[in-house]
Enzyme design. Structure first.
Site, PDB file in Angstrom:
ATOM      1  N   GLY A   6       0.756  -1.247   0.006  1.00  0.00           N
ATOM      2  CA  GLY A   6      -0.079   0.039   0.060  1.00  0.00           C
ATOM      3  C   GLY A   6       0.980   1.258   0.168  1.00  0.00           C
ATOM      4  O   GLY A   6       2.038   1.141  -0.255  1.00  0.00           O
TER       5      GLY A   6
ATOM      6  N   GLY B 249       2.094   5.077   1.549  1.00  0.00           N
ATOM      7  CA  GLY B 249       2.433   5.680   2.872  1.00  0.00           C
ATOM      8  C   GLY B 249       3.861   4.988   3.484  1.00  0.00           C
ATOM      9  O   GLY B 249       4.560   4.218   2.859  1.00  0.00           O
TER      10      GLY B 249
ATOM     11  N   GLU C 168      -0.120  -1.539  -6.822  1.00  0.00           N
ATOM     12  CA  GLU C 168      -0.901  -0.397  -7.358  1.00  0.00           C
ATOM     13  C   GLU C 168      -0.148   0.751  -7.715  1.00  0.00           C
ATOM     14  O   GLU C 168      -0.141   1.321  -8.554  1.00  0.00           O
ATOM     15  CB  GLU C 168      -1.940  -0.270  -6.344  1.00  0.00           C
ATOM     16  CG  GLU C 168      -3.202   0.744  -6.571  1.00  0.00           C
ATOM     17  CD  GLU C 168      -4.058   1.035  -5.516  1.00  0.00           C
ATOM     18  OE1 GLU C 168      -4.584   0.187  -5.160  1.00  0.00           O
ATOM     19  OE2 GLU C 168      -3.731   2.070  -4.781  1.00  0.00           O
TER      20      GLU C 168
ATOM     21  N   ASN D  12      -8.242   9.179   4.299  1.00  0.00           N
ATOM     22  CA  ASN D  12      -8.102   9.092   2.633  1.00  0.00           C
ATOM     23  C   ASN D  12      -9.313   8.362   1.790  1.00  0.00           C
ATOM     24  O   ASN D  12      -9.784   8.781   0.904  1.00  0.00           O
ATOM     25  CB  ASN D  12      -6.506   8.502   2.329  1.00  0.00           C
ATOM     26  CG  ASN D  12      -5.607   9.127   3.117  1.00  0.00           C
ATOM     27  OD1 ASN D  12      -5.543  10.354   3.156  1.00  0.00           O
ATOM     28  ND2 ASN D  12      -4.597   8.531   3.476  1.00  0.00           N
TER      29      ASN D  12
ATOM     30  N   GLY E  89      -7.081   0.922  -2.903  1.00  0.00           N
ATOM     31  CA  GLY E  89      -7.125  -0.394  -3.199  1.00  0.00           C
ATOM     32  C   GLY E  89      -6.895  -1.396  -2.340  1.00  0.00           C
ATOM     33  O   GLY E  89      -6.964  -2.626  -2.702  1.00  0.00           O
TER      34      GLY E  89
HETATM   35  C1  LIG Z   1      -3.915   4.039   7.085  1.00  0.00           C
HETATM   36  C2  LIG Z   1      -3.162   5.212   6.438  1.00  0.00           C
HETATM   37  C3  LIG Z   1      -4.031   6.483   6.652  1.00  0.00           C
HETATM   38  C4  LIG Z   1      -1.865   5.339   6.956  1.00  0.00           C
HETATM   39  O1  LIG Z   1      -1.143   6.252   6.619  1.00  0.00           O
HETATM   40  P1  LIG Z   1       0.521   6.357   6.769  1.00  0.00           P
HETATM   41  O2  LIG Z   1       0.752   7.529   6.190  1.00  0.00           O
HETATM   42  O3  LIG Z   1       1.262   5.122   6.471  1.00  0.00           O
HETATM   43  O4  LIG Z   1       0.588   6.287   8.514  1.00  0.00           O
HETATM   44  P2  LIG Z   1       0.873   7.158   9.555  1.00  0.00           P
HETATM   45  O5  LIG Z   1       1.020   6.567  10.664  1.00  0.00           O
HETATM   46  O6  LIG Z   1       1.651   8.572   8.990  1.00  0.00           O
HETATM   47  O7  LIG Z   1      -0.754   7.962   9.895  1.00  0.00           O
HETATM   48  C5  LIG Z   1      -1.364   8.979   9.006  1.00  0.00           C
HETATM   49  C6  LIG Z   1      -2.081   9.733  10.154  1.00  0.00           C
HETATM   50  O8  LIG Z   1      -3.207   8.764  10.717  1.00  0.00           O
HETATM   51  C7  LIG Z   1      -3.033   8.929  12.365  1.00  0.00           C
HETATM   52  N1  LIG Z   1      -3.336   7.790  12.663  1.00  0.00           N
HETATM   53  C8  LIG Z   1      -2.759   6.685  12.757  1.00  0.00           C
HETATM   54  N2  LIG Z   1      -3.286   5.761  13.567  1.00  0.00           N
HETATM   55  C9  LIG Z   1      -4.484   6.300  14.180  1.00  0.00           C
HETATM   56  C10 LIG Z   1      -5.430   5.998  15.129  1.00  0.00           C
HETATM   57  N3  LIG Z   1      -5.341   4.656  15.529  1.00  0.00           N
HETATM   58  N4  LIG Z   1      -6.202   6.759  15.258  1.00  0.00           N
HETATM   59  C11 LIG Z   1      -6.232   7.943  15.127  1.00  0.00           C
HETATM   60  N5  LIG Z   1      -5.207   8.433  14.217  1.00  0.00           N
HETATM   61  C12 LIG Z   1      -4.397   7.451  13.830  1.00  0.00           C
HETATM   62  C13 LIG Z   1      -1.547   9.511  12.275  1.00  0.00           C
HETATM   63  O9  LIG Z   1      -1.423   9.986  13.811  1.00  0.00           O
HETATM   64  C14 LIG Z   1      -1.490  10.355  11.143  1.00  0.00           C
HETATM   65  O10 LIG Z   1      -2.053  11.710  11.600  1.00  0.00           O
HETATM   66  P3  LIG Z   1      -1.294  12.936  11.055  1.00  0.00           P
HETATM   67  O11 LIG Z   1      -1.457  12.895   9.514  1.00  0.00           O
HETATM   68  O12 LIG Z   1      -2.263  13.906  11.809  1.00  0.00           O
HETATM   69  O13 LIG Z   1       0.083  12.709  11.532  1.00  0.00           O
HETATM   70  C15 LIG Z   1      -2.861   5.202   4.746  1.00  0.00           C
HETATM   71  O14 LIG Z   1      -2.228   3.982   4.525  1.00  0.00           O
HETATM   72  C16 LIG Z   1      -4.319   4.937   4.112  1.00  0.00           C
HETATM   73  O15 LIG Z   1      -4.766   5.775   3.700  1.00  0.00           O
HETATM   74  N6  LIG Z   1      -4.677   3.648   3.764  1.00  0.00           N
HETATM   75  C17 LIG Z   1      -5.847   3.341   3.079  1.00  0.00           C
HETATM   76  C18 LIG Z   1      -5.931   3.192   1.641  1.00  0.00           C
HETATM   77  C19 LIG Z   1      -4.866   1.999   1.271  1.00  0.00           C
HETATM   78  O16 LIG Z   1      -4.683   1.163   2.013  1.00  0.00           O
HETATM   79  N7  LIG Z   1      -4.433   2.098   0.093  1.00  0.00           N
HETATM   80  C20 LIG Z   1      -3.436   1.139  -0.059  1.00  0.00           C
HETATM   81  C21 LIG Z   1      -3.781   0.214  -1.575  1.00  0.00           C
HETATM   82  S1  LIG Z   1      -2.651   1.092  -2.689  1.00  0.00           S
END
Ligand SMILES: CC(C)(COP(=O)(O)OP(=O)(O)OC[C@H]1O[C@@H](n2cnc3c(N)ncnc32)[C@H](O)[C@@H]1OP(=O)(O)O)[C@@H](O)C(=O)NCCC(=O)NCCS
Ligand SMILES: CC(C)(COP(=O)(O)OP(=O)(O)OC[C@H]1O[C@@H](n2cnc3c(N)ncnc32)[C@H](O)[C@@H]1OP(=O)(O)O)[C@@H](O)C(=O)NCCC(=O)NCCS
Lengths: 505, 505
Positions: free
Chosen positions: B263, B265, B288, B378, B382
């Protein structure tokens, strides 16, 4: 008679009693049994096992296609013989044992368990017990009224016990299409582009040397019972058919509809039955189970073809269909559940999938399995295989359960089996909500207006209003999201206090 | 230079300014734009639209591949121009507008939106705006750094605007493989059995008469930023790699692993990066998005092939890779997201899918999208396409968020994107829980022992003990299931009062 059914004569010396065959199964073993929604379960060896289990320590991990018939799941549970059960069940006593935490129940997508078995993630399969119509000249096993996981069990098990059931019509032979995907990386496309395509062989070919025992039985499948369609299920059927007619008119669906899948149970059966009186013709089923409704549609001249993994009928329908099963050989195919439910095929054919929910929430999440989020009903079965990959994923439910004390439309479901991403349409007897292309706030409006029972309208509107004030893509009040469920536990009804008073006034 | 990039000379008279091209887009229209996780977005026409939107009423329904770069989603949101946005976004200002309920955001599986568009369920597509490397002699459109939904948008839209971006290397031509499934019932198997198979054409062939405008731009993709791997993400990577090594040793996975999907990030990128120092060789990606880690793995000689729908890089990596992109033409394929994420292919190839969770619960349900069950981060992207159909579905997350005030392992997730049925493995920096073949009560133990942060261990054990006393397949105390979340809102931390006191003492 028996010899005609066991055409590889070198196997005749493997014929033995059920007790003898069952003695191949030892305490602690993992056993794969045929049987899918009652149909085609092994009938003698499980009974012999249960008898032994009462006399000596005997615990097994039991894998099947889906639920067993003949009360077997219940008796196995009562005997305390199940350590682990997967991937599906539908028995009241087994359910109770599961919910007491006595049986480890792994509730799995029906197309997927066999992948995990094949890869070794579920450990070694010691023994398969497969009901068969016949064994061919080459030692291939001809299944009976279900295929389920029988083919993979026979292939993967160390030893195979076959039950030749003389009560199953010999004419079942020819109905099956056994295709098992190759091991990766040699896995190839499943070249199935129509419900009626055959891509496999008519029987399960394994090395006959693996057939360790043959038991002869003579007992029909246990028939199912189905609640007759009532005003509510008929209304659900009507709403859905009206919607499908509109989709055809708008050019979004073809005139004869894509192949249909329909889940188990009374509501799904009623929905299919309703198609008898619809304008649709030349329909096809690409489903998991054929219930009475499939044969009613054949009789009504509405159904051109039906593909599934099992046939489960009520006693009157069984008496009609089974003796005439040869007449269906060019209109019915029974496949392994890995193929009937395969994501690849479901997506390619663009199925309309119709499954039943225990409860739905206003954002379109569906709970199919857990009452109050904790207590297992049956299991997800194939509903996820279909809902996730279908062209149109429909969930049906009555708007009320338990005489109105429960609303099947709730603020938040207590367990999610089908996410908002996988639910296109929700239908209750009140009406139909088409959720496609709608954001959660719009979904909530559509479901409240069309599906929710009026007796819950005010309290839902109140919840949503206060939730929306807090904001978010999917507004909720976390500390109240399950308050309807906790209220029902405390007061016996989900209805808010004023409504309960009004009701009893 | 421009003429070399527009090789069908009859199209030269369609070259116009971005303002002129944008005037084809009217208030109320549905527009499909190229762009996928920043890569290959149209760069001039959206800006011209935004400028117009400030001067006159202009609201559109915007469909894309995934998130746009160049701050476009933010500017469109600020300008209040988005009525409807699908299927994914990753912008702070758009996110805020969505959570205020101002933009209707339809959060959809990335492989699926185009099926709904094709069937008409999302209405008529008025206009497509596609960034291109070139237009061929036959008028076919060569995408740039992403394919996303561009091909289907071009095919389905009434009119097409092409942005020829001179800043994108001409050598991108040849990298793409454009295959679009036929309309049902003519839909055929996707004959793709290896990540490196080509099944389509190198460009998007449409009737050139539909190309209504061509705009020439000269601006690179906006680079992404990635947090460097830290102790936690490195630990996650190590746990997962150790697990994969054991699976290979046990014969449950092949020596070179099945193709990997990872994924977006920081965490997913770090996990892939970690493979540089693993014993694995000849790896393949069927993913992806290719992030920096993919090219690090190429450099390290670990990666044999990478298939994806887009390439999104940090500025330093972009400066290195883009000028040398021709060198990757036999090792990289960019596909429509419908193919990169297709259930059929994901299941056939038996992918290992690695995606990031916001929170997981002790029963293995995963929330990828909604903070506190209400506020969109977000979108599911995928992750559902892959998790549902992969051979091994892995979710990674740090055990803590917000400096330990939030536990990412909770009693019950507040929103479910991936159900217990679709989650095989959960990894935090603390360790890895292999959930395959486990019943919910066993899953809870595995997740608590291996993934949960010790500071939350006591309060979780207390919850589970009391929940189990109530019984059920999946024990819960509904009135407390979200108490950690509501406590965090009230006190700023999920920690129970005693633990909070101990912490501040
Ligand atoms: C889940 C997802 C948001 C994690 O993103 P990331 O950049 O890897 O991880 P981060 O640890 O930086 O977390 C992003 C934000 O979520 C917050 N966060 C993480 N866990 C949290 C929780 N349990 N509760 C509240 N907030 C949380 C982080 O603090 C961070 O906040 P900020 O932007 O204010 O700093 C991201 O992977 C996503 O959108 N996934 C869904 C889509 C997907 O999976 N696509 C993959 C197929 S290509
Ligand atoms: C959901 C499911 C349980 C409904 O079964 P059904 O027989 O069609 O429907 P019913 O209305 O009779 O409901 C069954 C029971 O659930 C109860 N029920 C229904 N809605 C309920 C709710 N919201 N809350 C609590 N209980 C509810 C009913 O009262 C009934 O209880 P009873 O057995 O004590 O009378 C069943 O379809 C199922 O197990 N589905 C999951 C598997 C699946 O979808 N397979 C299909 C692919 S083949």
């Amino acid at each position: 008679m028996v010899r005609e059914r066991i055409r590889l004569s070198s196997l005749h010396d493997r014929i033995m009693s059920a007790d003898q065959a069952a003695s191949l199964i030892q305490d602690g073993m993992t056993v794969g049994m045929s049987g899918f929604t009652r149909a085609g379960d092994a009938k003698a060896v499980p009974l012999a096992l249960i008898a032994r289990g009462k006399a000596e320590p005997l615990h097994i991990n039991l894998l099947t296609g889906a639920s067993l018939g003949n009360d077997l799941d219940g008796m196995l549970a009562d005997a305390g013989m199940l350590k682990r059960r997967l991937p599906f069940q539908a028995d009241a006593r087994l359910r109770a044992a599961i919910n007491r935490g006595e049986v480890m129940f792994i509730d799995q997508h029906l197309s997927e368990m066999v992948e995990q078995l094949r890869s070794g993630a579920l450990g070694h399969l010691d023994c398969a017990v497969i009901e068969a119509t016949a064994i061919t000249e080459t030692g291939a096993i001809v299944p009976t009224t279900s295929v389920g996981n029988s083919a993979s069990f026979a292939i993967l098990a160390e030893r195979v016990i076959v039950e030749i059931n003389l009560a199953q019509p010999a004419e079942l032979e020819g109905l099956h299409d056994i295709y098992i995907p190759k091991r990766r990386p040699a896995r190839e496309p499943i070249e199935l582009t129509k419900a009626s395509d055959r891509v496999g062989t008519p029987a399960i070919q394994i090395d006959p040397a693996k057939i360790a025992a043959i038991v002869v039985t003579n007992q029909p499948d246990s028939a199912t019972t189905l609640q007759a369609p009532d005003a509510d299920t008929s209304a659900i059927s009507r709403h859905l058919i009206t919607f499908l007619e509109r989709e055809v008119l708008a050019g979004r669906l073809p005139r004869h509809l894509p192949p249909l899948q329909a889940g188990i149970g009374a509501i799904a059966n009623a929905v299919l039955s309703g198609l008898k009186d619809s304008p649709f013709t030349d329909l096809e089923l690409y489903s998991e189970v054929l219930q009475d409704s499939a044969f009613e549609l054949f009789e009504a001249g509405k159904l051109a073809f039906a593909s599934a993994s099992s046939i489960v009928l009520t006693a009157p329908m069984m008496a009609k269909v089974m003796p005439a099963i040869a007449n269906y050989r060019d209109r019915v195919i029974l496949r392994p559940q890995e193929v009937s439910n395969h994501p690849e095929v479901v997506r390619r054919l663009g199925l309309i999938a119709i499954n039943t929910a225990i409860e739905c929430d206003i954002y379109g999440n569906v709970n199919s399995t857990h009452v109050n989020g904790t207590h297992m009903m049956n299991g997800i079965g194939g509903s996820g295989d279909f809902a996730r990959n279908a062209q149109l994923s429909v969930f049906v439910t009555k708007s009320l359960a338990k005489d109105g004390r429960i609303s099947s439309i709730v603020p938040m479901v207590t367990h999610v089996d089908h996410t908002e991403h996988d639910v296109d349409v929700i239908v209750t007897e009140r009406g139909l909500a088409d959720l496609r292309g709608l954001a959660p706030r719009e979904r909530a409006r559509a479901i409240m207006e069309n599906c929710l029972h009026p007796s819950y309208r005010d309290q839902m509107a109140d919840y949503v209003r206060r939730a929306v004030a807090r904001g978010g893509q999917t507004p909720h009040i976390l500390e109240e999201a399950f308050s309807w469920h906790t209220r029902a536990r405390e007061t016996g009804s989900m209805l808010a206090a004023p409504a309960q008073e009004a009701l009893s006034a």
